[in-house]
Design a protein around this motif. Structure first.
Motif, PDB file in Angstrom:
ATOM      1  N   ASN A   1      21.604  46.708  25.579  1.00 14.83           N
ATOM      2  CA  ASN A   1      21.585  45.620  26.556  1.00 14.83           C
ATOM      3  C   ASN A   1      20.137  45.223  26.840  1.00 14.83           C
ATOM      4  OD1 ASN A   1      24.427  45.062  27.755  1.00 14.83           O
ATOM      5  ND2 ASN A   1      24.292  47.271  27.530  1.00 14.83           N
ATOM      6  N   TYR A   2      19.877  43.907  26.836  1.00 20.02           N
ATOM      7  CA  TYR A   2      18.512  43.413  26.980  1.00 20.02           C
ATOM      8  C   TYR A   2      18.481  42.189  27.889  1.00 20.02           C
ATOM      9  CZ  TYR A   2      17.970  46.270  22.824  1.00 20.02           C
ATOM     10  OH  TYR A   2      17.987  47.313  21.948  1.00 20.02           O
ATOM     11  N   VAL A   3      17.300  41.930  28.459  1.00 24.37           N
ATOM     12  CA  VAL A   3      17.041  40.739  29.262  1.00 24.37           C
ATOM     13  C   VAL A   3      15.865  40.015  28.626  1.00 24.37           C
ATOM     14  CG1 VAL A   3      16.248  39.908  31.511  1.00 24.37           C
ATOM     15  CG2 VAL A   3      17.898  41.764  31.403  1.00 24.37           C
TER      16      VAL A   3
ATOM     17  N   MET B   1      -1.757  26.405  27.645  1.00 23.47           N
ATOM     18  CA  MET B   1      -1.501  27.766  28.077  1.00 23.47           C
ATOM     19  C   MET B   1      -0.197  28.259  27.453  1.00 23.47           C
ATOM     20  SD  MET B   1      -1.437  29.194  31.916  1.00 23.47           S
ATOM     21  CE  MET B   1       0.126  29.856  32.362  1.00 23.47           C
ATOM     22  N   GLU B   2      -0.232  29.446  26.874  1.00 25.15           N
ATOM     23  CA  GLU B   2       0.941  29.996  26.206  1.00 25.15           C
ATOM     24  C   GLU B   2       1.785  30.798  27.188  1.00 25.15           C
ATOM     25  OE1 GLU B   2       1.810  32.998  22.557  1.00 25.15           O
ATOM     26  OE2 GLU B   2       0.224  31.520  22.328  1.00 25.15           O
ATOM     27  N   ASN B   3       3.114  30.616  27.092  1.00 19.70           N
ATOM     28  CA  ASN B   3       4.038  31.355  27.947  1.00 19.70           C
ATOM     29  C   ASN B   3       4.142  32.801  27.492  1.00 19.70           C
ATOM     30  OD1 ASN B   3       4.638  28.994  29.288  1.00 19.70           O
ATOM     31  ND2 ASN B   3       6.477  28.592  28.121  1.00 19.70           N
ATOM     32  N   SER B   4       4.377  33.692  28.435  1.00  9.12           N
ATOM     33  CA  SER B   4       4.641  35.099  28.126  1.00  9.12           C
ATOM     34  C   SER B   4       6.146  35.251  27.931  1.00  9.12           C
ATOM     35  CB  SER B   4       4.161  35.976  29.287  1.00  9.12           C
ATOM     36  OG  SER B   4       4.669  37.274  29.154  1.00  9.12           O
ATOM     37  N   LYS B   5       6.556  35.621  26.707  1.00 13.34           N
ATOM     38  CA  LYS B   5       7.976  35.768  26.378  1.00 13.34           C
ATOM     39  C   LYS B   5       8.205  37.197  25.930  1.00 13.34           C
ATOM     40  CE  LYS B   5       7.879  31.076  24.704  1.00 13.34           C
ATOM     41  NZ  LYS B   5       7.786  30.250  23.530  1.00 13.34           N
ATOM     42  N   LYS B   6       9.228  37.849  26.500  1.00 18.37           N
ATOM     43  CA  LYS B   6       9.496  39.221  26.074  1.00 18.37           C
ATOM     44  C   LYS B   6      10.936  39.618  26.352  1.00 18.37           C
ATOM     45  CE  LYS B   6       7.501  41.107  30.297  1.00 18.37           C
ATOM     46  NZ  LYS B   6       6.505  42.001  30.852  1.00 18.37           N
ATOM     47  N   TRP B   7      11.408  40.583  25.512  1.00 17.27           N
ATOM     48  CA  TRP B   7      12.706  41.210  25.687  1.00 17.27           C
ATOM     49  C   TRP B   7      12.501  42.526  26.410  1.00 17.27           C
ATOM     50  CZ3 TRP B   7      17.270  39.027  24.757  1.00 17.27           C
ATOM     51  CH2 TRP B   7      17.335  37.956  23.880  1.00 17.27           C
ATOM     52  N   ILE B   8      13.334  42.804  27.403  1.00 20.08           N
ATOM     53  CA  ILE B   8      13.257  44.059  28.157  1.00 20.08           C
ATOM     54  C   ILE B   8      14.591  44.783  28.016  1.00 20.08           C
ATOM     55  CG2 ILE B   8      12.968  45.093  30.442  1.00 20.08           C
ATOM     56  CD1 ILE B   8      11.305  42.573  31.141  1.00 20.08           C
ATOM     57  N   LYS B   9      14.530  46.022  27.563  1.00 14.44           N
ATOM     58  CA  LYS B   9      15.739  46.830  27.407  1.00 14.44           C
ATOM     59  C   LYS B   9      16.166  47.347  28.774  1.00 14.44           C
ATOM     60  CE  LYS B   9      17.488  50.668  24.659  1.00 14.44           C
ATOM     61  NZ  LYS B   9      17.151  51.622  23.607  1.00 14.44           N
ATOM     62  N   THR B  10      17.410  47.042  29.174  1.00 14.31           N
ATOM     63  CA  THR B  10      17.912  47.488  30.475  1.00 14.31           C
ATOM     64  C   THR B  10      18.729  48.766  30.353  1.00 14.31           C
ATOM     65  OG1 THR B  10      19.826  46.028  30.270  1.00 14.31           O
ATOM     66  CG2 THR B  10      17.921  45.178  31.470  1.00 14.31           C
ATOM     67  N   GLN B  11      19.472  48.882  29.272  1.00 14.24           N
ATOM     68  CA  GLN B  11      20.205  50.086  28.924  1.00 14.24           C
ATOM     69  C   GLN B  11      20.505  50.031  27.441  1.00 14.24           C
ATOM     70  OE1 GLN B  11      24.081  50.421  30.772  1.00 14.24           O
ATOM     71  NE2 GLN B  11      24.111  48.258  31.228  1.00 14.24           N
ATOM     72  N   GLU B  12      21.151  51.037  26.894  1.00 16.08           N
ATOM     73  CA  GLU B  12      21.420  51.072  25.464  1.00 16.08           C
ATOM     74  C   GLU B  12      22.197  49.827  25.031  1.00 16.08           C
ATOM     75  OE1 GLU B  12      20.630  52.588  21.880  1.00 16.08           O
ATOM     76  OE2 GLU B  12      19.992  53.488  23.763  1.00 16.08           O
TER      77      GLU B  12
END
Length: 133
Positions: A14-16, A1-12
C-alpha cells in the motif's frame, strides 16, 4: 521550480503518492493465485489496473464502472517498446537504463514522463521527471 513527487509506503503493498507534501493518490497492489491487479485512487476517482493477454504482458486501466481508460499492447511480439492508447492518442512506453531501470513515456519524439531508479546514500530511490502536470 520543480515539484517534489514521491511514493510513500504506508503498509505492505500500500502506497500514497505525494506532490509537494500533499497526498493526491493511493495505490494498493493485490496478488492472488490467479490474478494480479492494482487498485488506485486519484482525486477521489477509483481505478483498477489489470494485466491481460495470453502471456499477461499487457495491461488495461479501467474506472470503477469498467470503462476503459488506457490499454497497452506491443505492435509486434518481439518489439522493445509498448504502445499506450489513452484518450484516442497513441503514446510509446520504453524501458531504458539511465543509470538504472527507467520507464519513459513518449508523445511522438517528446519525452513526457519518466519513472526511474536512482541511488541515494546506498539506498534505491524512485526518480520522477515530467514535462507536464
Amino acid at each position: 521550480m520543480e515539484n517534489s513527487k514521491k511514493w510513500i509506503k504506508t503498509q505492505e503493498l500500500n502506497y500514497v503518492f505525494e506532490v509537494d507534501g500533499k497526498s493526491i493518490g493511493t495505490l494498493e497492489i493485490v496478488y492472488s493465485n490467479f490474478d494480479r491487479k492494482a487498485i488506485f485512487k486519484i482525486e477521489n476517482k477509483n481505478f483498477i489496473l489489470k494485466y491481460n493477454g495470453f502471456w499477461k504482458n499487457n495491461f488495461e486501466i479501467k474506472d470503477i464502472n469498467e470503462n476503459l481508460i488506457l490499454k497497452s499492447y506491443t505492435e509486434k511480439w518481439y518489439a522493445n517498446s509498448t504502445i499506450l492508447e489513452y484518450n484516442g492518442k497513441k503514446l510509446k512506453l520504453k524501458i531504458r537504463n539511465n543509470p538504472l531501470a527507467e520507464f519513459v513515456i513518449f508523445d511522438a519524439d517528446e519525452e513526457i514522463l519518466a519513472y526511474g531508479l536512482n541511488t541515494n546514500s546506498g539506498k534505491a530511490i524512485v526518480r520522477i521527471n515530467s514535462n507536464t502536470s
